[in-house]
Enzyme design. Structure first.
Site, PDB file in Angstrom:
ATOM      1  N   GLU A   1      -8.471   3.182  -2.542  1.00 11.95           N
ATOM      2  CA  GLU A   1      -8.947   4.015  -1.447  1.00 11.95           C
ATOM      3  C   GLU A   1      -9.743   5.169  -2.044  1.00 11.95           C
ATOM      4  O   GLU A   1      -9.251   5.877  -2.903  1.00 11.95           O
ATOM      5  CB  GLU A   1      -7.781   4.608  -0.644  1.00 11.95           C
ATOM      6  CG  GLU A   1      -6.910   3.601   0.052  1.00 11.95           C
ATOM      7  CD  GLU A   1      -5.731   4.250   0.766  1.00 11.95           C
ATOM      8  OE1 GLU A   1      -5.788   5.464   1.070  1.00 11.95           O
ATOM      9  OE2 GLU A   1      -4.750   3.549   1.009  1.00 11.95           O
TER      10      GLU A   1
ATOM     11  N   ASN B   1       0.840  -1.192   0.000  1.00  8.40           N
ATOM     12  CA  ASN B   1       0.000   0.000   0.000  1.00  8.40           C
ATOM     13  C   ASN B   1       0.880   1.248   0.000  1.00  8.40           C
ATOM     14  O   ASN B   1       1.684   1.447   0.906  1.00  8.40           O
ATOM     15  CB  ASN B   1      -0.894   0.011   1.247  1.00  8.40           C
ATOM     16  CG  ASN B   1      -1.880   1.143   1.210  1.00  8.40           C
ATOM     17  OD1 ASN B   1      -2.703   1.226   0.313  1.00  8.40           O
ATOM     18  ND2 ASN B   1      -1.801   2.036   2.186  1.00  8.40           N
ATOM     19  N   GLU B   2       0.743   2.057  -1.053  1.00  9.07           N
ATOM     20  CA  GLU B   2       1.447   3.333  -1.164  1.00  9.07           C
ATOM     21  C   GLU B   2       2.956   3.190  -1.014  1.00  9.07           C
ATOM     22  O   GLU B   2       3.620   4.016  -0.400  1.00  9.07           O
ATOM     23  CB  GLU B   2       0.884   4.338  -0.156  1.00  9.07           C
ATOM     24  CG  GLU B   2      -0.580   4.630  -0.394  1.00  9.07           C
ATOM     25  CD  GLU B   2      -1.165   5.635   0.575  1.00  9.07           C
ATOM     26  OE1 GLU B   2      -0.445   6.126   1.472  1.00  9.07           O
ATOM     27  OE2 GLU B   2      -2.364   5.944   0.433  1.00  9.07           O
TER      28      GLU B   2
END
Length: 132
Positions: free
Chosen positions: A115, A26-27
């Site tokens: 998201e 994630n990211e």
């Protein structure tokens, strides 16, 4: 990660379970050393029987194409991004350039927002805005 990936493998849709995708990271930013880390995660998933598609949420979707299947190097199966139209204290539209950035970085992938949030958490004592 081994124990979690084995649980995911047992519960993926190909084994009659409800899990259809698994996020590798994630990211996470892309660089040569990060490619090794991301590939290690993907390899661990596969060695533990995960066959469903892997995803990655690139915080700067379309700007870097981090781990996009349409870029050379380590990649996930489905490239995603995120958008927070609420921001921390004022309303803004979903990033109007998100689709064009996504197409530039991952043209073979479906549009994916990993998201899409209404806002961020505010610290204790922060001013809260109301919209009604």
């Amino acid at each position: 990660m081994t124990a979690i990936s084995q649980i995911i493998a047992k519960n993926q849709i190909t084994n009659g379970g409800p899990i259809i995708l698994v996020q590798a990271e994630n990211e996470y930013s892309a660089s040569a050393s990060n490619d090794i880390y991301m590939q290690a995660i993907i390899d661990l998933y596969r060695s533990n029987g995960i066959v469903i598609p892997t995803t990655h949420n690139d915080q700067h979707a379309g700007l870097n194409g981090n781990f996009s299947p349409d870029k050379p190097g380590t990649h996930v199966d489905i490239y995603c991004g995120d958008s927070y139209p609420q921001g921390s204290n004022s309303w803004a539209q979903v990033q109007s350039v998100y689709y064009s950035n996504h197409v530039a970085s991952a043209p073979s992938d479906p549009l994916c927002l990993a998201e899409l949030g209404g806002g961020f958490l505010l610290g204790w004592g922060s001013l809260i805005y109301r919209y009604f």
